[in-house]
Design a protein around this motif. Structure first.
Motif, mmCIF file in Angstrom:
data_model
loop_
_atom_site.group_PDB
_atom_site.id
_atom_site.type_symbol
_atom_site.label_atom_id
_atom_site.label_comp_id
_atom_site.label_asym_id
_atom_site.label_seq_id
_atom_site.Cartn_x
_atom_site.Cartn_y
_atom_site.Cartn_z
ATOM 1 N N PRO A 164 -22.266 13.916 43.114
ATOM 2 C CA PRO A 164 -21.373 13.118 42.277
ATOM 3 C C PRO A 164 -20.448 14.023 41.475
ATOM 4 O O PRO A 164 -20.844 15.108 41.043
ATOM 5 C CB PRO A 164 -22.325 12.337 41.362
ATOM 6 C CG PRO A 164 -23.601 13.100 41.371
ATOM 7 C CD PRO A 164 -23.663 13.853 42.664
ATOM 8 N N PHE A 166 -17.759 14.275 38.201
ATOM 9 C CA PHE A 166 -17.415 13.679 36.917
ATOM 10 C C PHE A 166 -16.232 14.425 36.322
ATOM 11 O O PHE A 166 -16.055 15.616 36.562
ATOM 12 C CB PHE A 166 -18.616 13.744 35.965
ATOM 13 C CG PHE A 166 -19.806 12.989 36.484
ATOM 14 C CD1 PHE A 166 -19.933 11.632 36.271
ATOM 15 C CD2 PHE A 166 -20.786 13.654 37.218
ATOM 16 C CE1 PHE A 166 -21.027 10.930 36.783
ATOM 17 C CE2 PHE A 166 -21.883 12.965 37.725
ATOM 18 C CZ PHE A 166 -21.998 11.592 37.499
ATOM 19 N N ASP A 171 -18.123 12.577 30.485
ATOM 20 C CA ASP A 171 -18.119 11.534 31.511
ATOM 21 C C ASP A 171 -19.503 11.443 32.169
ATOM 22 O O ASP A 171 -20.012 10.343 32.416
ATOM 23 C CB ASP A 171 -17.024 11.846 32.537
ATOM 24 C CG ASP A 171 -16.832 10.747 33.572
ATOM 25 O OD1 ASP A 171 -16.924 9.554 33.215
ATOM 26 O OD2 ASP A 171 -16.585 11.089 34.745
ATOM 27 N N PHE A 172 -20.104 12.587 32.447
ATOM 28 C CA PHE A 172 -21.465 12.616 33.006
ATOM 29 C C PHE A 172 -22.442 11.915 32.059
ATOM 30 O O PHE A 172 -23.247 11.085 32.474
ATOM 31 C CB PHE A 172 -21.900 14.067 33.259
ATOM 32 C CG PHE A 172 -23.369 14.213 33.569
ATOM 33 C CD1 PHE A 172 -23.859 13.959 34.837
ATOM 34 C CD2 PHE A 172 -24.264 14.604 32.580
ATOM 35 C CE1 PHE A 172 -25.211 14.085 35.134
ATOM 36 C CE2 PHE A 172 -25.624 14.729 32.854
ATOM 37 C CZ PHE A 172 -26.090 14.466 34.140
ATOM 38 N N ASP A 174 -21.777 9.701 29.729
ATOM 39 C CA ASP A 174 -21.486 8.262 29.732
ATOM 40 C C ASP A 174 -22.150 7.585 30.923
ATOM 41 O O ASP A 174 -22.746 6.524 30.793
ATOM 42 C CB ASP A 174 -19.967 8.012 29.800
ATOM 43 C CG ASP A 174 -19.252 8.329 28.500
ATOM 44 O OD1 ASP A 174 -19.933 8.485 27.454
ATOM 45 O OD2 ASP A 174 -18.014 8.409 28.529
ATOM 46 N N HIS A 175 -22.020 8.193 32.081
ATOM 47 C CA HIS A 175 -22.610 7.640 33.304
ATOM 48 C C HIS A 175 -24.130 7.554 33.183
ATOM 49 O O HIS A 175 -24.720 6.504 33.468
ATOM 50 C CB HIS A 175 -22.215 8.510 34.505
ATOM 51 C CG HIS A 175 -22.878 8.088 35.780
ATOM 52 N ND1 HIS A 175 -22.444 7.026 36.521
ATOM 53 C CD2 HIS A 175 -23.977 8.586 36.409
ATOM 54 C CE1 HIS A 175 -23.254 6.878 37.567
ATOM 55 N NE2 HIS A 175 -24.166 7.813 37.530
ATOM 56 N N LEU A 176 -24.751 8.624 32.759
ATOM 57 C CA LEU A 176 -26.212 8.675 32.675
ATOM 58 C C LEU A 176 -26.742 7.690 31.633
ATOM 59 O O LEU A 176 -27.795 7.081 31.834
ATOM 60 C CB LEU A 176 -26.652 10.098 32.332
ATOM 61 C CG LEU A 176 -28.027 10.510 32.821
ATOM 62 C CD1 LEU A 176 -28.133 10.422 34.336
ATOM 63 C CD2 LEU A 176 -28.338 11.922 32.368
ATOM 64 N N GLY A 178 -25.240 4.978 30.703
ATOM 65 C CA GLY A 178 -24.811 3.612 30.990
ATOM 66 C C GLY A 178 -23.647 3.122 30.165
ATOM 67 O O GLY A 178 -23.430 1.932 30.027
ATOM 68 N N PHE A 180 -20.154 2.856 30.548
ATOM 69 C CA PHE A 180 -19.013 2.997 31.464
ATOM 70 C C PHE A 180 -17.743 2.495 30.814
ATOM 71 O O PHE A 180 -17.686 1.529 30.160
ATOM 72 C CB PHE A 180 -19.274 2.230 32.767
ATOM 73 C CG PHE A 180 -20.479 2.753 33.473
ATOM 74 C CD1 PHE A 180 -21.632 1.995 33.565
ATOM 75 C CD2 PHE A 180 -20.477 4.010 34.038
ATOM 76 C CE1 PHE A 180 -22.753 2.475 34.221
ATOM 77 C CE2 PHE A 180 -21.588 4.493 34.688
ATOM 78 C CZ PHE A 180 -22.730 3.723 34.775
#
Length: 180
Positions: A164, A166, A171-172, A174-176, A178, A180
């Protein structure tokens, strides 16, 4: 789920330079990276940094300056309410044949020993092919950020299957987490 996250330093946590980061004054965080580390830490993740620092072997800066950079990094994260659990670095040059210089796995081995936890399944976030190769060798989940040398790594296109990508460490996170 493994709660360990291993971060490369230059290009992921702080801005990178082809001329090396040689002093605390040159150590400038990537926007949002310090806050991202703090958010991950506060969410219960164990954070470690694994960084190749061949500038020491090359005589570009002394060990004391590297330690000052890491002290600054830790202070900034603590000011945001987070914590870096472990920092390990390789001070060797690329031709010294050590086992700690990424893509070798020695730094991750040291992190596992220090934290008394396996890195298998942990995220390893980097900006170079060496970071991704190290992650795969240790059965970590590789992630690539576009900051630092990330765009260059993407342009080469090798070793990126299933990785993936990022925009940044923020950003990583935020993704981890949740967001978004």
């Amino acid at each position: 789920m493994n709660t360990l996250i291993i971060l490369d330093r230059d290009g992921v946590v702080n801005e990178d330079s082809d001329n090396y980061i040689r002093s605390v004054d040159e150590w400038i965080p990537v926007p949002g990276s310090i806050e991202a580390i703090a958010r991950l830490s506060k969410a219960g993740y164990t954070l470690a940094v694994a960084t190749n620092q061949s500038g020491i072997a090359r005589g570009y800066y002394p060990l004391s300056e590297l330690e000052a950079m890491h002290t600054r990094m830790n202070q900034l994260v603590q000011e945001q309410g987070g914590h870096i659990d472990c920092v390990r670095y390789c001070p060797h040059g690329p031709d010294e044949g050590c086992q700690c210089r990424k893509p070798e796995t020695g730094l991750v081995d040291q992190i596992e020993q220090h934290l008394n936890m396996s890195a298998s399944g942990a995220w390893l976030v980097g900006d170079s092919l060496k970071d991704l190769q190290c992650a795969r060798r240790k059965h970590c989940q590789p992630a690539l950020v576009r900051t630092g040398k990330g765009e260059r790594t993407l342009a080469k296109g090798e070793g990126l299957e299933g990785v993936p990508v990022f925009e940044s460490l923020a950003d990583f996170a935020d993704h981890l987490l949740g967001h978004f």
